[in-house]
Write a protein that holds these residues in place. Structure first.
Motif, PDB file in Angstrom:
ATOM      1  N   GLN A  34       0.839  -1.199   0.000  1.00 36.77           N
ATOM      2  CA  GLN A  34       0.000   0.000   0.000  1.00 36.77           C
ATOM      3  C   GLN A  34       0.874   1.249   0.000  1.00 36.77           C
ATOM      4  O   GLN A  34       0.816   2.080   0.903  1.00 36.77           O
ATOM      5  CB  GLN A  34      -0.919  -0.006   1.234  1.00 36.77           C
ATOM      6  CG  GLN A  34      -2.127   0.916   1.131  1.00 36.77           C
ATOM      7  CD  GLN A  34      -3.160   0.425   0.150  1.00 36.77           C
ATOM      8  OE1 GLN A  34      -3.443  -0.760   0.098  1.00 36.77           O
ATOM      9  NE2 GLN A  34      -3.720   1.331  -0.638  1.00 36.77           N
ATOM     10  N   PRO A  35       1.703   1.431  -1.044  1.00 40.81           N
ATOM     11  CA  PRO A  35       2.643   2.553  -1.032  1.00 40.81           C
ATOM     12  C   PRO A  35       1.965   3.912  -1.085  1.00 40.81           C
ATOM     13  O   PRO A  35       2.562   4.916  -0.684  1.00 40.81           O
ATOM     14  CB  PRO A  35       3.496   2.309  -2.284  1.00 40.81           C
ATOM     15  CG  PRO A  35       2.650   1.452  -3.166  1.00 40.81           C
ATOM     16  CD  PRO A  35       1.854   0.589  -2.247  1.00 40.81           C
ATOM     17  N   ASP A  36       0.717   3.965  -1.575  1.00 41.74           N
ATOM     18  CA  ASP A  36       0.043   5.265  -1.609  1.00 41.74           C
ATOM     19  C   ASP A  36      -0.307   5.772  -0.218  1.00 41.74           C
ATOM     20  O   ASP A  36      -0.767   6.912  -0.066  1.00 41.74           O
ATOM     21  CB  ASP A  36      -1.206   5.214  -2.485  1.00 41.74           C
ATOM     22  CG  ASP A  36      -2.222   4.172  -2.040  1.00 41.74           C
ATOM     23  OD1 ASP A  36      -1.949   3.457  -1.059  1.00 41.74           O
ATOM     24  OD2 ASP A  36      -3.288   4.079  -2.674  1.00 41.74           O
ATOM     25  N   GLY A  39       1.136   9.075   0.593  1.00 43.11           N
ATOM     26  CA  GLY A  39       0.597  10.314   0.050  1.00 43.11           C
ATOM     27  C   GLY A  39       0.690  10.505  -1.443  1.00 43.11           C
ATOM     28  O   GLY A  39       0.319  11.572  -1.952  1.00 43.11           O
ATOM     29  N   GLU A  40       1.164   9.516  -2.187  1.00 48.55           N
ATOM     30  CA  GLU A  40       1.250   9.645  -3.637  1.00 48.55           C
ATOM     31  C   GLU A  40       1.349   8.257  -4.257  1.00 48.55           C
ATOM     32  O   GLU A  40       1.578   7.268  -3.568  1.00 48.55           O
ATOM     33  CB  GLU A  40       2.463  10.478  -4.035  1.00 48.55           C
ATOM     34  CG  GLU A  40       3.793   9.856  -3.618  1.00 48.55           C
ATOM     35  CD  GLU A  40       4.981  10.729  -3.972  1.00 48.55           C
ATOM     36  OE1 GLU A  40       5.431  10.662  -5.132  1.00 48.55           O
ATOM     37  OE2 GLU A  40       5.440  11.477  -3.087  1.00 48.55           O
ATOM     38  N   GLU A  41       1.182   8.213  -5.567  1.00 47.05           N
ATOM     39  CA  GLU A  41       1.311   6.944  -6.270  1.00 47.05           C
ATOM     40  C   GLU A  41       2.782   6.585  -6.420  1.00 47.05           C
ATOM     41  O   GLU A  41       3.568   7.375  -6.948  1.00 47.05           O
ATOM     42  CB  GLU A  41       0.653   7.032  -7.645  1.00 47.05           C
ATOM     43  CG  GLU A  41      -0.859   7.039  -7.624  1.00 47.05           C
ATOM     44  CD  GLU A  41      -1.441   6.932  -9.019  1.00 47.05           C
ATOM     45  OE1 GLU A  41      -1.415   5.828  -9.599  1.00 47.05           O
ATOM     46  OE2 GLU A  41      -1.896   7.967  -9.539  1.00 47.05           O
ATOM     47  N   LEU A  42       3.139   5.410  -5.949  1.00 48.09           N
ATOM     48  CA  LEU A  42       4.499   4.908  -6.085  1.00 48.09           C
ATOM     49  C   LEU A  42       4.448   3.486  -6.622  1.00 48.09           C
ATOM     50  O   LEU A  42       3.524   2.729  -6.307  1.00 48.09           O
ATOM     51  CB  LEU A  42       5.216   4.919  -4.732  1.00 48.09           C
ATOM     52  CG  LEU A  42       5.447   6.281  -4.069  1.00 48.09           C
ATOM     53  CD1 LEU A  42       5.961   6.090  -2.647  1.00 48.09           C
ATOM     54  CD2 LEU A  42       6.429   7.123  -4.876  1.00 48.09           C
ATOM     55  N   ASP A  65       8.554   7.110  -8.624  1.00 49.00           N
ATOM     56  CA  ASP A  65       7.408   8.003  -8.522  1.00 49.00           C
ATOM     57  C   ASP A  65       6.890   8.307  -9.923  1.00 49.00           C
ATOM     58  O   ASP A  65       7.405   7.806 -10.923  1.00 49.00           O
ATOM     59  CB  ASP A  65       7.743   9.279  -7.735  1.00 49.00           C
ATOM     60  CG  ASP A  65       8.732  10.201  -8.464  1.00 49.00           C
ATOM     61  OD1 ASP A  65       8.988   9.991  -9.672  1.00 49.00           O
ATOM     62  OD2 ASP A  65       9.244  11.131  -7.825  1.00 49.00           O
ATOM     63  N   LYS A  66       5.855   9.117 -10.010  1.00 51.68           N
ATOM     64  CA  LYS A  66       5.191   9.387 -11.281  1.00 51.68           C
ATOM     65  C   LYS A  66       6.039  10.218 -12.242  1.00 51.68           C
ATOM     66  O   LYS A  66       5.681  10.369 -13.412  1.00 51.68           O
ATOM     67  CB  LYS A  66       3.844  10.079 -11.034  1.00 51.68           C
ATOM     68  CG  LYS A  66       2.715   9.140 -10.671  1.00 51.68           C
ATOM     69  CD  LYS A  66       2.367   8.247 -11.849  1.00 51.68           C
ATOM     70  CE  LYS A  66       1.086   7.487 -11.630  1.00 51.68           C
ATOM     71  NZ  LYS A  66       0.722   6.681 -12.836  1.00 51.68           N
ATOM     72  N   LYS A 330      -6.814  -0.938 -10.614  1.00 53.33           N
ATOM     73  CA  LYS A 330      -6.834   0.415 -11.151  1.00 53.33           C
ATOM     74  C   LYS A 330      -8.264   0.925 -11.264  1.00 53.33           C
ATOM     75  O   LYS A 330      -9.222   0.163 -11.218  1.00 53.33           O
ATOM     76  CB  LYS A 330      -6.154   0.453 -12.520  1.00 53.33           C
ATOM     77  CG  LYS A 330      -4.704  -0.015 -12.471  1.00 53.33           C
ATOM     78  CD  LYS A 330      -4.015   0.198 -13.783  1.00 53.33           C
ATOM     79  CE  LYS A 330      -2.580  -0.331 -13.729  1.00 53.33           C
ATOM     80  NZ  LYS A 330      -1.808   0.293 -12.654  1.00 53.33           N
TER      81      LYS A 330
END
Length: 390
Positions: A34-36, A39-42, A65-66, A330
């Motif tokens: 659960q890397p999000d 605080g961000e998509e990883l 990262d993105k 997704k």
């Protein structure tokens, strides 16, 4: 809060040590899956990474990262430790030299170890390679267009239940020197039999992060990559000009009001909001697809499942088997049909344009009626949900 009594109840703060949790088996696994939570998509590409020459050191988690930057994630449970920042800085320096090919190889090793292919493989739904997963995560058509781990773009994330002053002081100083570093405080709470985990970013605070001005511009990106991008943009626009000219002369009216672009896709409305028909033009592949990408995940999965229930009929009308991609992890889902080509060879373009026109015409006709019925079914589903809520 108890809705019946209209009262709130306190939760008890716990220590990881008293709960019997460990960094590797628990905290590391939570973040890997659960890397999000940070605080961000990883995209996690390795755990316990030890691929550093002449050292036996291991960093906890390595991610992308993105923006294609490497993210070094170091975890501690009840105490940040005196050497946490120093360890993370060493790992960031080691990772600075990783090439795009090495990053893909590292991620492929991770997939082979933690997501191995077992049993018979369905070619349409086979697990993706590391390169294709990275491309999908970064929304890029292929690796050639990706810029990974440029210059000194490496980022550091420190996760711990408590941070010593020497750690926070050093982190703040590093931020001032243009080093991307963040500290996350993780706190376990108990509420009856439930265990709750709270993760707060304490450095930099979200408010401060919004106000921060970039200290140094990133290094100039590789000229070769820029040349590749420029050339591809020119090629794509020229291809779309030819394809749109053919579509405008055909009975298929989907793309009558669409202009050519530099992107590898061209979208047209299907009549259902958030579900466009896409033409895809890649160096090695042509594709037609329905992108089910509305704002709500539940709506996308409902529409996909409705259409999937008519799979046999839809594929019979289309004339070929389709690639059904529910993409449970997704928000969006897709239905596709593709063919391998030598896309950037202009001599093949007359056949490629003809393929796009023929397949999209059949694709729209096969899906049109069912898509309208799916939209009506979704509407009824929403109405039923509202009545149930009342």
């Amino acid at each position: 809060m108890n809705h019946q009594t209209n009262r709130i109840s306190p939760v008890k703060t716990k220590k990881f040590s008293e709960l019997g949790f460990t960094e590797r088996k628990h905290l590391q696994e939570w973040l890997a899956h659960q890397p999000d939570a940070l605080g961000e998509e990883l995209l996690i590409i390795q755990k316990e990474f030890d691929g550093f020459d002449d050292t036996r050191e291991r960093l906890d988690l390595l991610a992308l990262d993105k923006d294609g930057n490497l993210v070094i994630i170091e975890n501690k449970l009840d105490d940040s430790g005196r050497d946490m920042v120093w360890q993370a800085l060493k790992y960031a320096s080691y990772c600075a030299s990783l090439t795009k090919a090495q990053i893909v190889e590292i991620y492929q090793q991770y997939l082979d170890r933690y997501e191995p292919v077992t049993g018979e493989v369905d070619l349409l739904n086979a697990p993706q390679s590391a390169s294709s997963r990275i491309c999908e995560f970064l929304d890029a058509p292929d690796l050639d267009e990706l810029k990974l781990n440029l210059g000194n773009s490496q980022r550091i994330m420190l996760v711990a239940a408590n941070f010593r002053k020497e750690v926070t002081s050093t982190a703040l100083w590093l931020l001032g020197q243009g080093i991307s570093i963040a500290c996350f405080k993780i706190t376990p709470y108990s509420l009856g039999e439930q265990l709750l985990i709270n993760i707060d970013q304490i450095i930099p605070t979200p408010e401060a992060k919004e106000l921060m001005i970039g200290i140094n511009a990133k290094e100039a990106e590789e000229k070769s990559t820029e040349v590749v991008l420029k050339n591809r943009h020119t090629v794509r626009r020229e291809y779309w000009e030819r394809a749109l000219e053919a579509f405008q002369k055909s009975p298929c009216q989907l793309y009558n009001n669409i202009s050519p672009s530099n992107d590898h896709w061209l979208s047209a409305g299907s009549g259902l909001s958030g579900c466009p028909y896409n033409l895809i033009f890649l160096q090695k592949e042509l594709r037609v697809e329905l992108s089910i990408s509305r704002s709500e995940t539940e709506d996308n999965k409902f529409l996909f499942d409705y259409l999937l229930g008519q799979k046999a009929d839809l594929e019979q009308r289309f004339g070929n088997a389709l690639h059904w991609m529910r993409l449970d992890d997704k928000k969006m889902s897709r239905i596709q049909f593709c063919v391998e080509v030598d896309g950037y060879n202009k001599e093949t373009w007359p056949k490629a344009v003809a393929w796009h026109l023929e397949q999209m015409s059949k694709f729209e006709q096969a899906l049109k009626g069912s898509l309208q019925k799916a939209a009506e079914a979704l509407k009824q589903h929403h109405l039923a949900g509202s009545e149930h809520a009342l």
